[in-house]
Design a protein around this motif. Structure first.
Motif, PDB file in Angstrom:
ATOM      1  N   SER A  87       0.813  -1.209   0.000  1.00 24.91           N
ATOM      2  CA  SER A  87       0.000   0.000   0.000  1.00 24.91           C
ATOM      3  C   SER A  87       0.845   1.256   0.000  1.00 24.91           C
ATOM      4  O   SER A  87       0.435   2.284  -0.525  1.00 24.91           O
ATOM      5  N   GLY A  88       2.016   1.201   0.588  1.00 23.11           N
ATOM      6  CA  GLY A  88       2.901   2.357   0.619  1.00 23.11           C
ATOM      7  C   GLY A  88       3.811   2.441  -0.583  1.00 23.11           C
ATOM      8  O   GLY A  88       4.702   3.294  -0.623  1.00 23.11           O
ATOM      9  N   GLY A  89       3.595   1.571  -1.555  1.00 22.61           N
ATOM     10  CA  GLY A  89       4.425   1.586  -2.751  1.00 22.61           C
ATOM     11  C   GLY A  89       5.679   0.741  -2.636  1.00 22.61           C
ATOM     12  O   GLY A  89       6.484   0.708  -3.573  1.00 22.61           O
ATOM     13  N   VAL A  90       5.841   0.070  -1.511  1.00 21.71           N
ATOM     14  CA  VAL A  90       7.013  -0.798  -1.353  1.00 21.71           C
ATOM     15  C   VAL A  90       6.865  -2.013  -2.265  1.00 21.71           C
ATOM     16  O   VAL A  90       5.825  -2.663  -2.275  1.00 21.71           O
ATOM     17  N   ILE A  91       7.911  -2.296  -3.016  1.00 25.05           N
ATOM     18  CA  ILE A  91       7.876  -3.385  -3.992  1.00 25.05           C
ATOM     19  C   ILE A  91       8.872  -4.462  -3.595  1.00 25.05           C
ATOM     20  O   ILE A  91      10.020  -4.163  -3.249  1.00 25.05           O
ATOM     21  N   ASN A  92       8.418  -5.680  -3.645  1.00 28.11           N
ATOM     22  CA  ASN A  92       9.289  -6.829  -3.420  1.00 28.11           C
ATOM     23  C   ASN A  92       9.307  -7.705  -4.668  1.00 28.11           C
ATOM     24  O   ASN A  92       8.251  -7.959  -5.253  1.00 28.11           O
ATOM     25  N   TYR A  93      10.476  -8.157  -5.053  1.00 27.02           N
ATOM     26  CA  TYR A  93      10.634  -9.039  -6.197  1.00 27.02           C
ATOM     27  C   TYR A  93      11.309 -10.332  -5.769  1.00 27.02           C
ATOM     28  O   TYR A  93      12.125 -10.348  -4.848  1.00 27.02           O
ATOM     29  N   ALA A  94      10.987 -11.404  -6.490  1.00 29.69           N
ATOM     30  CA  ALA A  94      11.776 -12.616  -6.343  1.00 29.69           C
ATOM     31  C   ALA A  94      13.162 -12.343  -6.909  1.00 29.69           C
ATOM     32  O   ALA A  94      13.317 -11.598  -7.887  1.00 29.69           O
ATOM     33  N   ASP A  95      14.178 -12.949  -6.305  1.00 32.59           N
ATOM     34  CA  ASP A  95      15.548 -12.734  -6.774  1.00 32.59           C
ATOM     35  C   ASP A  95      15.699 -13.114  -8.243  1.00 32.59           C
ATOM     36  O   ASP A  95      16.464 -12.492  -8.976  1.00 32.59           O
ATOM     37  N   SER A  96      14.958 -14.117  -8.660  1.00 29.71           N
ATOM     38  CA  SER A  96      15.111 -14.636 -10.022  1.00 29.71           C
ATOM     39  C   SER A  96      14.632 -13.660 -11.098  1.00 29.71           C
ATOM     40  O   SER A  96      14.971 -13.828 -12.268  1.00 29.71           O
ATOM     41  N   VAL A  97      13.848 -12.652 -10.713  1.00 23.71           N
ATOM     42  CA  VAL A  97      13.320 -11.719 -11.712  1.00 23.71           C
ATOM     43  C   VAL A  97      13.840 -10.299 -11.547  1.00 23.71           C
ATOM     44  O   VAL A  97      13.545  -9.429 -12.379  1.00 23.71           O
ATOM     45  N   LYS A  98      14.605 -10.056 -10.491  1.00 26.27           N
ATOM     46  CA  LYS A  98      15.124  -8.708 -10.262  1.00 26.27           C
ATOM     47  C   LYS A  98      15.946  -8.237 -11.453  1.00 26.27           C
ATOM     48  O   LYS A  98      16.783  -8.981 -11.974  1.00 26.27           O
ATOM     49  N   GLY A  99      15.700  -7.005 -11.859  1.00 24.78           N
ATOM     50  CA  GLY A  99      16.422  -6.438 -12.986  1.00 24.78           C
ATOM     51  C   GLY A  99      15.808  -6.754 -14.330  1.00 24.78           C
ATOM     52  O   GLY A  99      16.177  -6.157 -15.346  1.00 24.78           O
ATOM     53  N   ARG A 100      14.865  -7.692 -14.361  1.00 21.99           N
ATOM     54  CA  ARG A 100      14.229  -8.064 -15.630  1.00 21.99           C
ATOM     55  C   ARG A 100      12.734  -7.735 -15.630  1.00 21.99           C
ATOM     56  O   ARG A 100      12.171  -7.365 -16.654  1.00 21.99           O
ATOM     57  N   PHE A 101      12.103  -7.889 -14.502  1.00 18.67           N
ATOM     58  CA  PHE A 101      10.666  -7.647 -14.378  1.00 18.67           C
ATOM     59  C   PHE A 101      10.424  -6.359 -13.612  1.00 18.67           C
ATOM     60  O   PHE A 101      11.175  -6.021 -12.694  1.00 18.67           O
ATOM     61  N   THR A 102       9.369  -5.664 -13.999  1.00 18.14           N
ATOM     62  CA  THR A 102       8.979  -4.443 -13.306  1.00 18.14           C
ATOM     63  C   THR A 102       7.488  -4.504 -12.995  1.00 18.14           C
ATOM     64  O   THR A 102       6.672  -4.715 -13.900  1.00 18.14           O
TER      65      THR A 102
END
Length: 121
Positions: free
Chosen positions: A52-67
Motif C-alpha cells: 500500500s505504501g508503494g514498497v515493492i518486493n521481487y523474487a531474486d530470479s526476476v530482479k532487474g528483468r521484471f517491473t
C-alpha cells in the motif's frame, strides 16, 4: 471481488511480455497487489508485489528483468517482463489483499485466474 488478469502468451527467449490485472467489486481499499507464478511440477512462488505504501518486493530470479507497477485509482497492477527466459514459463496469477464490503468491510486475500506465459528457447 474479482481479479481479472490479461496478457501473457508465447514469446522467444530474450523477448518481452506484459500482464495486467484489475480488481473489481465492492472494494473499499487495496492493501497490496502482485503476481505469483507456478511452473509445471513446482510450487506457486511470488514474482513481485506492491504494498500500500508503494514498497515493492521481487523474487531474486526476476530482479532487474521484471517491473511491477500499480495504478491505485484503477485498482490495477501491471507486470512488465523483459529478457524472458525459458525458466520463466509458468502460469502467472494475480493476487491481492483487498478490503471489500461483504456484510462489513473485511480484508481478504484474493486470486485471479491464471494466465499462461510460455518462453521458447
Amino acid at each position: 471481488v474479482q481479479l481479472q488478469a490479461s496478457g501473457g502468451g508465447l514469446v522467444q527467449a530474450g523477448g518481452s511480455l506484459s500482464l495486467s490485472c484489475v480488481a473489481t467489486g465492492s472494494i473499499f481499499n487495496v492493501h497490496s497487489m502482485g503476481w505469483y507464478r507456478q511452473a509445471p511440477g513446482k510450487q506457486r512462488e511470488l514474482v513481485g508485489k506492491v504494498g500500500s505504501g508503494g514498497v515493492i518486493n521481487y523474487a531474486d530470479s526476476v530482479k532487474g528483468r521484471f517491473t511491477i507497477s500499480r495504478d491505485n485509482a484503477k485498482n490495477t497492477v501491471f507486470l512488465q517482463m523483459n529478457s524472458l527466459q525459458p525458466e520463466d514459463t509458468a502460469v502467472y496469477y494475480c493476487n491481492g489483499d483487498i478490503r471489500a464490503y461483504s456484510g462489513g468491510f473485511l480484508m481478504r486475500n484474493y486470486w485471479g485466474q491464471g494466465t499462461q506465459v510460455t518462453v521458447s528457447s
